[in-house]
Each structure stands twice: as structure tokens, then as C-alpha cells.
Design a protein around this motif. Structure first.
Motif, PDB file in Angstrom:
ATOM      1  N   ASN B 171       9.431  -8.719   2.104  1.00  0.00           N
ATOM      2  CA  ASN B 171       9.137  -8.405   0.708  1.00  0.00           C
ATOM      3  C   ASN B 171      10.153  -9.119  -0.165  1.00  0.00           C
ATOM      4  N   GLU B 172       9.761 -10.161  -0.799  1.00  0.00           N
ATOM      5  CA  GLU B 172      10.685 -10.895  -1.680  1.00  0.00           C
ATOM      6  C   GLU B 172      12.105 -10.941  -1.104  1.00  0.00           C
ATOM      7  N   ASN B 173      12.296 -11.712  -0.101  1.00  0.00           N
ATOM      8  CA  ASN B 173      13.624 -11.897   0.508  1.00  0.00           C
ATOM      9  C   ASN B 173      14.115 -10.731   1.367  1.00  0.00           C
ATOM     10  N   GLN B 174      13.570  -9.561   1.123  1.00  0.00           N
ATOM     11  CA  GLN B 174      14.015  -8.433   1.915  1.00  0.00           C
ATOM     12  C   GLN B 174      13.155  -8.274   3.152  1.00  0.00           C
TER      13      GLN B 174
END
Lengths: 226, 226
Positions: B171-174
Motif C-alpha cells: 500500500n503506497e510504499n508500505q
DNA sequence: TCCATAATGTAATCTTCCAGACATTTGCCT
DNA sequence: AGGCAAATGTCTGGAAGATTACATTATGGA
């Protein structure tokens, strides 16, 4: 090595009992025999050349090397056992090799693809082989789960017990082990430092429970060690 | 459950790709389907009743119990994996069970003897199966040799990395993990005390590197943990 | 909604055993 | 025989992490 000797070796391995004589003769043809001396290393893992080995005489250790170069003794292979690319699948990062522990070993090997062909022609053999690999899995699991819940001392005792069961000779109440391992190697197996292992052996030696030498380990009373 | 659904489930498992449709239909007949909820336990080990399971949905843990009653998490099984009496041979002292981790699981199973018959009729299947067990062996070896040379912190990082690779959602870099494990269970997997694990998570939380909750674990930067 | 229970947080000891840093011994090689 | 490397013996501090002992917080079920 003569075909006759090959035949005898293969005929005597439990795994191949399910084959008839003509099948074993066939197997002889694809089989490679080899002798090796103490300290020699056997590499496997190159996808192309991967082979399955059958240890006929002696002992060797399987060593796993991780990315950091840590050497970890995965298993001790003894007479009559199979080792090598049991897993067949070429994969990954970890590197494994075998090293000869006893003065000399005799082993034979097949290429994985030849062996696979043999399996596909002999379903019963395939099942035996499957069981064998499964058994190996169990053994590894077991020996590892031992390690985590035991202290260094308990681990060494467990190791000696296992060794005694596998290859110990009973001499008037004593268990006598042919010692082809150094204390350093033993420590690698039980995952402790060399010094700790030495200390433990010496403690036991002083209590008269054990007698350690480079040639043999004599244990007077396995149960009293604890 | 209808034969059709069974068929679909089996047809979709890699192991059975080598079978033709009529063989899979045959397999359906000897197959048992089952659902189970979080916390339920599955026992195997009784020689007679031993079965091989295929996990279709969810996650569960394989726990090994030694003579002293120590519980040790051997493996986490996820969707699509086989588990159970892979070893076939009835043996020994160690007891193993599986416990459901996710809200619910769907699994199917065959009796070992049925499975063996299937193998003997399909040598190619036997070979696939052997590779599978060999692969499992490799995985176990690997995860263990990790444990011995790493500190508790490094072990936890390695575990999270592995988990992220297996089931992480980006999720967006995570990396975001569906958390069906308690900290206690995680400690059992990485072989450290519950408190140490808690401490590590909290340290990371304070540094803003991770966000732990009972529902999910969000990792902002896997590499920064070290 | 409330309560029992399980999960998590935090801190202070205490044990084990690893990591050096040597000395000593053994056994092999020439 | 003699020398050299590997194996073994011994001691030390120090660190990692288990254990103990609680406090606090979530959560699912009645």
C-alpha cells in the motif's frame, strides 16, 4: 569397479529391495562409484550436475553455508544413507556441501534425471523413496526442535545419545563411540561455542563419567550425565 | 460439497496438474472436505487414521510438542499447501498438531493409504510429490539455520520479511500484513520470549517504522528495521 | 453493556554462554 | 626427529535474552 560389486552394493540397500535383479542390473549401468578420503569435499547444487548419492561406507557431514558464510552442520550421514539433491528443485541462496569425516568413504551416485526415470518406471520404488524423504524431513524437524528448548549441556547429551543409538558399541556397560569428529565439529552440530563443549567434556571427564579422545569417546553412564 | 467444487479445488492444485481429468474425478471420490474455525485443532499422528491435508483457504500453524510439553511452531501453512502425514511412516515420540489461525479455513484430505495407491498408479505424481516434500525439507532447514546465527531482533526481521513476501500487500510504499498471529505466537515461531518480541515491536513503533495491531501489521520500511 | 480472559506493556534480576585471549598438547608431514 | 598446524584446555568479562512479576488494555461472549 566391477559390475558385480556394484550389483552387490545396490542389491543390499533397503530402498532397492523392491526391484528385481534385472532392474538392479539396469541401475548398475547408470551408477557411478567413487572413493574419497578424509577431508575431501563433495559439492552438489549445480542444477545440471545434481546427483543423488548413496553412502556405502564411512560417514560424512552435510554443511550448509549461509550468505554471511556461517557454517552449519545440517546432518551426519552414515553408512547406507542417501543424500544429495533429494530435493531436486534447483533454487536458491543457500549453499550446501558434504565433507568426508571418516578415513575413507565409498559412495555411488546417479544423476537426478536417471533416477527420476527409474522412479517413474517403478511406482513401488517411488513410494519407498517418498517415504524416505518424508522420514528425513521428520528427522531434521526433530533434531532442530530439540535444539531450541535445551541448554548447551542438554543438547550435547541429546547428541551423544543419538550418536550412541546410531553407531555405539556396547562394551561391558560402557558405550563406545568411534570418534571421527573434533570438538569444534560437535559444537557446530549442537550449536554452541567450541569452548562450552570442551568445558562440558572436561567436567564429565573429571566426574569419571566419560572418557574423551580424538579416537574414541567412551561413556560410562549416559543417564548420569544430566 | 458437490463433486464439481471438489473437482475445481483439486484441479487447481499444482501437485495434481500431472493427472488427467478422469484421474482427478477418481481422486474426488476419496476426498473429504472440511471447514474449521479459528482456534480449532487438527490432530494427526494416529497411525490408522493418518491423513494428508490440502489447505484450500486460510492459514494454520503446525505445532510440535516434545516430551516436556514445550510447544514449538514448526511451520505456518498457507493457502494451497499440503500438510499432515507427509512422512507416511508411523513412528515416534514427537507429537504434532495443527491449529487454525485465520477466522476460518477450508481443507480437504485423503487417507494416507488412498493417497499411496494413487501414487503407485501415477509415478509422475509420485515424483512431483517427492519434490514437494524435498522442497519442504529445504524450507525447514533454511528457516532453522537462520535462527541459530541471528539475534532475536534479526530473527524477527527475517520472519517479517518472509511473511511479507508470502502474503504482504503493498500500500503506497508500505507493506501491510493481515495479522492472525499474537505476539506470543510470533515469539514461538522465532524462538524468543514473548517480552522480547513485544519490546522489539514497541521500539520500532516509537521510531515510526512499524504499526502493530491485532488486526494488521503495517511496515513502513522493512530495510530500516535492522 | 459488563465482565472475564487473553493480549500487550514495562521493568528489574539473573543465567547462560559467547567471544576473546591465551597456554598447552597432539598428531601429522617431511 | 623435529616442527608446525590443528585440536584442546582454561580463564575472563560482558551481553543477550529468559524469567519473574506485575500493570494495563483489548475483545469476545453472556
Amino acid at each position: 569397479m566391477s559390475e558385480d560389486v556394484k550389483f552387490w552394493h545396490l542389491r543390499n540397500h533397503q530402498l532397492f529391495w523392491v526391484l528385481n535383479n534385472s532392474q538392479v542390473r539396469q541401475l548398475c549401468i547408470i551408477t557411478n562409484f567413487k572413493r574419497a578420503k578424509k577431508g575431501e569435499m563433495i559439492n552438489f547444487g549445480e542444477k545440471e550436475s545434481s546427483r543423488i548419492y548413496l553412502l556405502k561406507k564411512g560417514n560424512l557431514k552435510l554443511v550448509q553455508v549461509d550468505e554471511q558464510g556461517n557454517e552449519f552442520i545440517v546432518d551426519i550421514i552414515q553408512q547406507g544413507e542417501l543424500f544429495g539433491s533429494l530435493n531436486v528443485e534447483g533454487d536458491d541462496s543457500s549453499y550446501e556441501y558434504a565433507q568426508v569425516l571418516t578415513d575413507r568413504v565409498v559412495l555411488c551416485s546417479f544423476g537426478v534425471s536417471d533416477f527420476e526415470r527409474l522412479l517413474s518406471e517403478n511406482p513401488t520404488l517411488a513410494i519407498s523413496y517418498t517415504k524416505l524423504v518424508g522420514f528425513r524431513l521428520k528427522r531434521v524437524k526433530n533434531s532442530y526442535s530439540n535444539l531450541f528448548f535445551k541448554s548447551a549441556k542438554e543438547r550435547l547429551i541429546a547428541f551423544l545419545k543419538d550418536w550412541a543409538n546410531r553407531e555405539g558399541k556396547i562394551n561391558e556397560n560402557q558405550v563406545c563411540l568411534d570418534n571421527f569428529l573434533t570438538q569444534k565439529e560437535i559444537s557446530q552440530i549442537i550449536c554452541s561455542s567450541r569452548q562450552t563443549t570442551t568445558q562440558l567434556f572436561n567436567d564429565w571427564e573429571q566426574q569419571g563419567l566419560i572418557s574423551y579422545s580424538r579416537k574414541e569417546i567412551r561413556i560410562n553412564n549416559l543417564k548420569a550425565l544430566g
